[in-house]
Write a protein that holds these residues in place. Structure first.
Motif, PDB file in Angstrom:
ATOM      1  N   VAL A 191       0.852  -1.183   0.000  1.00 45.75           N
ATOM      2  CA  VAL A 191       0.000   0.000   0.000  1.00 45.75           C
ATOM      3  C   VAL A 191       0.892   1.239   0.000  1.00 45.75           C
ATOM      4  O   VAL A 191       1.797   1.353   0.831  1.00 45.75           O
ATOM      5  N   ARG A 192       0.639   2.134  -0.947  1.00 47.89           N
ATOM      6  CA  ARG A 192       1.358   3.414  -1.013  1.00 47.89           C
ATOM      7  C   ARG A 192       0.337   4.536  -0.850  1.00 47.89           C
ATOM      8  O   ARG A 192      -0.486   4.763  -1.730  1.00 47.89           O
ATOM      9  N   ARG A 193       0.372   5.212   0.268  1.00 44.90           N
ATOM     10  CA  ARG A 193      -0.571   6.302   0.563  1.00 44.90           C
ATOM     11  C   ARG A 193      -0.241   7.510  -0.303  1.00 44.90           C
ATOM     12  O   ARG A 193       0.915   7.912  -0.411  1.00 44.90           O
ATOM     13  N   GLU A 194      -1.267   8.074  -0.925  1.00 48.53           N
ATOM     14  CA  GLU A 194      -1.127   9.263  -1.754  1.00 48.53           C
ATOM     15  C   GLU A 194      -2.253  10.227  -1.409  1.00 48.53           C
ATOM     16  O   GLU A 194      -3.257  10.298  -2.114  1.00 48.53           O
ATOM     17  N   ARG A 247      -5.530  11.346   0.027  1.00 51.28           N
ATOM     18  CA  ARG A 247      -6.791  10.715   0.441  1.00 51.28           C
ATOM     19  C   ARG A 247      -7.008   9.347  -0.195  1.00 51.28           C
ATOM     20  O   ARG A 247      -8.020   8.697   0.059  1.00 51.28           O
ATOM     21  N   THR A 248      -6.099   8.940  -1.055  1.00 48.52           N
ATOM     22  CA  THR A 248      -6.184   7.623  -1.689  1.00 48.52           C
ATOM     23  C   THR A 248      -4.899   6.848  -1.398  1.00 48.52           C
ATOM     24  O   THR A 248      -3.938   7.387  -0.866  1.00 48.52           O
ATOM     25  N   ALA A 249      -4.926   5.589  -1.779  1.00 47.15           N
ATOM     26  CA  ALA A 249      -3.733   4.752  -1.676  1.00 47.15           C
ATOM     27  C   ALA A 249      -3.726   3.788  -2.857  1.00 47.15           C
ATOM     28  O   ALA A 249      -4.765   3.293  -3.275  1.00 47.15           O
ATOM     29  N   GLU A 271      -6.232   1.921  -7.250  1.00 46.88           N
ATOM     30  CA  GLU A 271      -6.152   3.059  -6.339  1.00 46.88           C
ATOM     31  C   GLU A 271      -7.501   3.137  -5.632  1.00 46.88           C
ATOM     32  O   GLU A 271      -8.551   3.050  -6.280  1.00 46.88           O
ATOM     33  N   VAL A 274      -9.254   6.255   0.887  1.00 45.67           N
ATOM     34  CA  VAL A 274      -9.085   5.776   2.255  1.00 45.67           C
ATOM     35  C   VAL A 274     -10.242   6.324   3.088  1.00 45.67           C
ATOM     36  O   VAL A 274     -10.267   7.499   3.434  1.00 45.67           O
ATOM     37  N   PRO A 306      -8.664   6.268   7.935  1.00 48.37           N
ATOM     38  CA  PRO A 306      -7.206   6.182   8.054  1.00 48.37           C
ATOM     39  C   PRO A 306      -6.734   5.271   9.195  1.00 48.37           C
ATOM     40  O   PRO A 306      -5.639   4.723   9.131  1.00 48.37           O
ATOM     41  N   LEU A 310      -5.405   1.819   8.343  1.00 47.48           N
ATOM     42  CA  LEU A 310      -4.041   1.684   7.836  1.00 47.48           C
ATOM     43  C   LEU A 310      -3.055   1.330   8.950  1.00 47.48           C
ATOM     44  O   LEU A 310      -1.954   0.847   8.677  1.00 47.48           O
TER      45      LEU A 310
END
Length: 129
Positions: free
Chosen positions: A16-19, A21-23, A102, A105, A108, A111
């Protein structure tokens, strides 16, 4: 085996790569190696709501079919359509071109259950896969 430090990991071998408000979610290098040559991918549709730990698709490889379990709850905002025609991208480049989806989230706090790179390395070293 590549385990990028900046990513988070699940026990089901997704990264998972958080970006914001999305991941972005994908399959780990360890998992793609264990699966063997990926033959096909079933991805969720854009706009689908996914719940943490529920199936959101699957990957079929020479050795098995593996369910993809959502690492957190949210709405699928984008999927990697290139995988449908070229699923081997997962084997060739699991952390870049081989990404799966994608997802927004929703919570949060979900996570927090994900593992760090060090924790994931320890987890797979303890497994007999």
């Amino acid at each position: 085996m590549d385990i990028p430090e900046e990513l988070k990991y699940t026990r089901e071998h997704l990264w998972v790569r958080r970006e914001g408000r999305t991941a972005v979610v994908g399959i780990t290098d360890f998992a793609q190696d264990a699966l063997g040559a990926v033959a096909s991918v079933e991805l969720p549709d854009e706009g689908d709501e996914v719940e943490q730990e529920d199936s959101m698709g699957s990957v079929e490889a020479r050795k098995t079919v593996a369910e993809l379990y959502a690492p957190f709850s949210g709405t699928v905002t984008e999927v990697n359509h290139e995988l449908l025609d070229n699923p081997s991208l997962i084997n060739d480049d699991p952390y870049d071109a081989g990404w799966l989806a994608e997802i927004s989230v929703d919570d949060p706090d979900e996570l927090k259950s994900l593992m760090s790179a060090d924790d994931y390395l320890e987890y797979i070293e303890d497994r007999d896969v």
